[in-house]
Design a protein around this motif. Structure first.
Motif, short mmCIF file in Angstrom:
data_model
loop_
_atom_site.label_atom_id
_atom_site.label_comp_id
_atom_site.label_asym_id
_atom_site.label_seq_id
_atom_site.Cartn_x
_atom_site.Cartn_y
_atom_site.Cartn_z
N ASN A 1 14.84 -3.43 11.94
CA ASN A 1 15.80 -3.09 10.89
C ASN A 1 15.41 -3.83 9.61
O ASN A 1 14.43 -4.58 9.59
CB ASN A 1 17.22 -3.49 11.32
N TYR A 2 16.18 -3.62 8.57
CA TYR A 2 15.99 -4.39 7.33
C TYR A 2 17.05 -5.47 7.25
O TYR A 2 18.05 -5.45 7.98
CB TYR A 2 16.02 -3.48 6.11
N LEU B 1 12.48 5.61 7.90
CA LEU B 1 11.57 6.31 8.81
C LEU B 1 10.33 5.48 9.14
O LEU B 1 9.61 5.77 10.10
CB LEU B 1 11.16 7.66 8.20
N ILE B 2 10.09 4.45 8.34
CA ILE B 2 8.93 3.57 8.56
C ILE B 2 9.25 2.49 9.60
O ILE B 2 8.34 1.86 10.15
CB ILE B 2 8.50 2.93 7.22
N ILE B 3 10.53 2.30 9.91
CA ILE B 3 10.94 1.22 10.82
C ILE B 3 10.22 1.29 12.17
O ILE B 3 9.84 0.24 12.72
CB ILE B 3 12.47 1.20 10.98
N PRO B 4 10.01 2.48 12.76
CA PRO B 4 9.24 2.51 14.03
C PRO B 4 7.87 1.83 13.93
O PRO B 4 7.41 1.23 14.90
CB PRO B 4 9.12 4.01 14.33
N ILE B 5 7.23 1.92 12.75
CA ILE B 5 5.94 1.23 12.56
C ILE B 5 6.15 -0.27 12.59
O ILE B 5 5.34 -1.02 13.18
CB ILE B 5 5.29 1.67 11.23
N LYS B 6 7.25 -0.72 11.99
CA LYS B 6 7.60 -2.14 12.01
C LYS B 6 7.81 -2.62 13.45
O LYS B 6 7.34 -3.70 13.84
CB LYS B 6 8.87 -2.35 11.18
N ILE B 7 8.49 -1.80 14.24
CA ILE B 7 8.75 -2.13 15.65
C ILE B 7 7.44 -2.19 16.43
O ILE B 7 7.19 -3.12 17.21
CB ILE B 7 9.70 -1.09 16.26
N GLY C 1 16.85 9.58 -0.79
CA GLY C 1 15.58 10.07 -0.28
C GLY C 1 14.58 8.96 -0.06
O GLY C 1 13.90 8.90 0.98
N LEU C 2 14.47 8.05 -1.04
CA LEU C 2 13.54 6.93 -0.92
C LEU C 2 13.98 5.98 0.20
O LEU C 2 13.16 5.50 1.00
CB LEU C 2 13.44 6.17 -2.24
N ALA C 3 15.30 5.72 0.29
CA ALA C 3 15.82 4.87 1.36
C ALA C 3 15.53 5.49 2.73
O ALA C 3 15.20 4.78 3.69
CB ALA C 3 17.32 4.65 1.19
N THR D 1 0.83 -1.21 0.00
CA THR D 1 0.00 0.00 0.00
C THR D 1 0.86 1.26 0.00
O THR D 1 0.62 2.20 -0.76
CB THR D 1 -0.93 0.00 1.23
N LEU D 2 1.88 1.27 0.86
CA LEU D 2 2.74 2.45 0.98
C LEU D 2 3.49 2.72 -0.32
O LEU D 2 3.53 3.86 -0.81
CB LEU D 2 3.72 2.25 2.13
#
Length: 530
Positions: free
Chosen positions: A313-314, A281-287, A274-276, A93-94
């Motif tokens: 992390n990735y 910045l999305i990692i907190p949502i993953k956490i 920029g994309l990376a 979706t993102l």
């Protein structure tokens, strides 16, 4: 290999460690620095081979310490599966929305390509998590075991994809691998015969690289999967821990090469960075998603948070998935660089988060506790510790010896704390008053505040960081009794002394002094007889 590569890598690792970050961040920076000097991974095939060896030995070492039953726990298999599915839906979706907003790298991607990227981004790094857990001494803690179990499940998902993506059906001989457990008695007998020196190291390398990686690759399966399975096969042997320790520095050195190769993938454009950055910045949502899921499985909020930070992390496996996809033309080649940058930046974010995880928990504790589901997980309930006079933190060989000496005069007044469940069970079967607890768990120390008769604490933990944390927690409780600690290195003694530890024993110096005492007593006994 050019001397400059080793010098730059060492310098970056030392500089980063001086500011309190894991050296692996320095190795990543060194990789990017080397690329700036015109060095890339194609010019260093040996580095790529060493990196592959590092990953193989890492999975073999994980297998040696893995309790296969842990993979069948709901929080592991269901938690990893639900997180994978939820993450993929979120990332698809993102990425679609970002493409609609005009990001060039995403504009022309179809749904299958977005699903591939979402699959790659859903993984967490086994290498990073294991490195952080080992550095903190938390591999056998509950949160460490949960994190490792989820990572193993993710690795299995990735290996399944890589096997299918090859387009080749594994050889019919792969069925023969099901007979490997039948060879276990023979392999264990050989293991018993190799002793404790260089033969033990050589045995481990042969098992990981030949019986594991080479054999599985020969029959069309992923070599890393082979190393993991052979490690699991040896996990029940009494010398499995010794074997893991003997291979530790080989693994660590080869993993330096892995982190260098991540940085050597190339420098991205500004738009790629920029994309990376958006992905990081999305990692907190993953956490937060991990935190929510793990508390649904009735883990304490602290356990869930610490596991989630380890997984925030990735993954290098995501990078490998992307490499296969770009090679087959399923994804544009620029995504290799974007994911490599996102991976590197995720490590830069995750390292300080993991270092500060206990402080973050303390700050957010009141809010996090509201997520907990009662009754709590059977392995994660706080255990009453009573009111001991003597407390021993760490019930390994040294802690066990101290307990037995104290028991002669103070039986019934001693409590041992050990974070490994199997070791706790062993001590209890031997009649020792030992409970499972994590001295790096602030909730544990809150219980200790209700032990007013405590007068001596022995810090027999193997890791210096854990001992320092324990001292700080005791000071917060206004503990007025005596503190004793063991250290392996002389530089650790000074920091403990400054923290307020009364008696410090260097592990090797104390062993030498004890040896001399026993020898003198034997001589005196002989002289008395004569």
């Amino acid at each position: 290999m050019e001397p400059a590569i080793l010098i730059i890598t060492l310098a970056c690792g030392m500089l980063v460690s001086r500011i309190g970050l894991p050296p692996l961040i320095g190795y990543l920076i060194a990789g990017f620095a080397l690329f700036l000097f015109g060095i890339d991974d194609s010019s260093l095939p040996l580095l790529e081979q060493l990196a592959e060896l590092g990953v193989t030995l890492l999975l073999f070492a994980i297998g040696l310490k893995l309790d296969i039953k842990s993979l069948f726990k709901a929080e592991v298999w269901a938690g990893s599966s639900l997180h994978l599915m939820g993450s993929m839906l979120f990332f698809i979706t993102l990425l679609k929305l970002l493409g609609m907003l005009g990001l060039d790298q995403l504009t022309n991607l179809d749904l299958n390509q977005l699903a591939l990227l979402a699959f790659a981004l859903s993984f967490s790094s086994t290498i990073f998590a294991v490195k952080v857990l080992e550095d903190k001494g938390d591999m056998q803690s509950l949160y460490g075991r949960v994190a490792i179990g989820i990572l193993i499940m993710q690795d299995i998902f990735a290996v399944a994809f890589l096997t299918i993506s090859k387009g080749d059906i594994p050889s019919v001989w792969a069925c023969g691998l099901l007979l490997l457990p039948l060879a276990k008695p023979l392999l264990y007998r050989v293991f018993d015969k190799v002793g404790h020196g260089e033969l033990l190291v050589l045995f481990g390398l042969v098992m990981a690289l030949v019986l594991g990686a080479w054999l599985f690759e020969t029959v069309g399966l992923k070599p890393d999967l082979g190393a993991l399975i052979i490690g699991i096969l040896f996990a029940g042997h009494p010398k499995s821990s010794e074997l893991a320790k003997s291979l530790f520095y080989f693994k660590e050195l080869f993993l330096v090469a892995f982190f260098l190769t991540v940085g050597l993938n190339g420098l991205p454009s500004f738009s790629d960075v920029g994309l990376a950055t958006i992905l990081v910045l999305i990692i907190p949502i993953k956490i937060l998603f991990f935190l929510y899921l793990l508390t649904r499985f009735k883990l304490r909020s602290r356990t869930a948070l610490m596991s989630s930070f380890s997984l925030g992390n990735y993954s290098e496996f995501g990078l490998i998935v992307a490499a296969v996809a770009t090679t087959k033309g399923w994804l544009p080649s620029q995504w290799m660089v974007i994911l490599a940058v996102a991976l590197s930046m995720s490590f830069l974010l995750a390292a300080p988060l993991n270092a500060a995880s206990s402080r973050i928990y303390q700050t957010l504790k009141r809010r996090l506790v509201k997520l907990e589901k009662n009754p709590l997980h059977s392995e994660d309930r706080l255990i009453p510790i009573g009111n001991p006079r003597f407390l021993i933190l760490g019930m390994g060989r040294i802690g066990c010896g101290a307990y037995d000496e104290l028991k002669i005069k103070f039986d019934g007044e001693i409590l041992g704390i050990e974070h490994k469940q199997e070791l706790t069970d062993f001590h209890q079967s031997e009649g020792r008053n030992v409970v499972q607890g994590d001295a790096c768990d602030s909730d544990f120390w809150e219980q200790l505040g209700h032990a007013p008769d405590l007068e001596l604490v022995l810090l027999a933990m193997p890791h210096h960081i854990g001992s320092l944390f324990a001292v700080k927690q005791l000071q917060k409780l206004n503990y007025k009794g005596k503190l004793s600690a063991i250290v392996q290195y002389s530089e650790d003694a000074e920091s403990l002394r400054e923290s307020g530890v009364n008696c410090i024993y260097n592990l090797y110096e104390a062993a030498g002094a004890g040896f001399v005492d026993h020898a003198i007593k034997d001589v005196q006994i002989e002289n008395t007889k004569n």
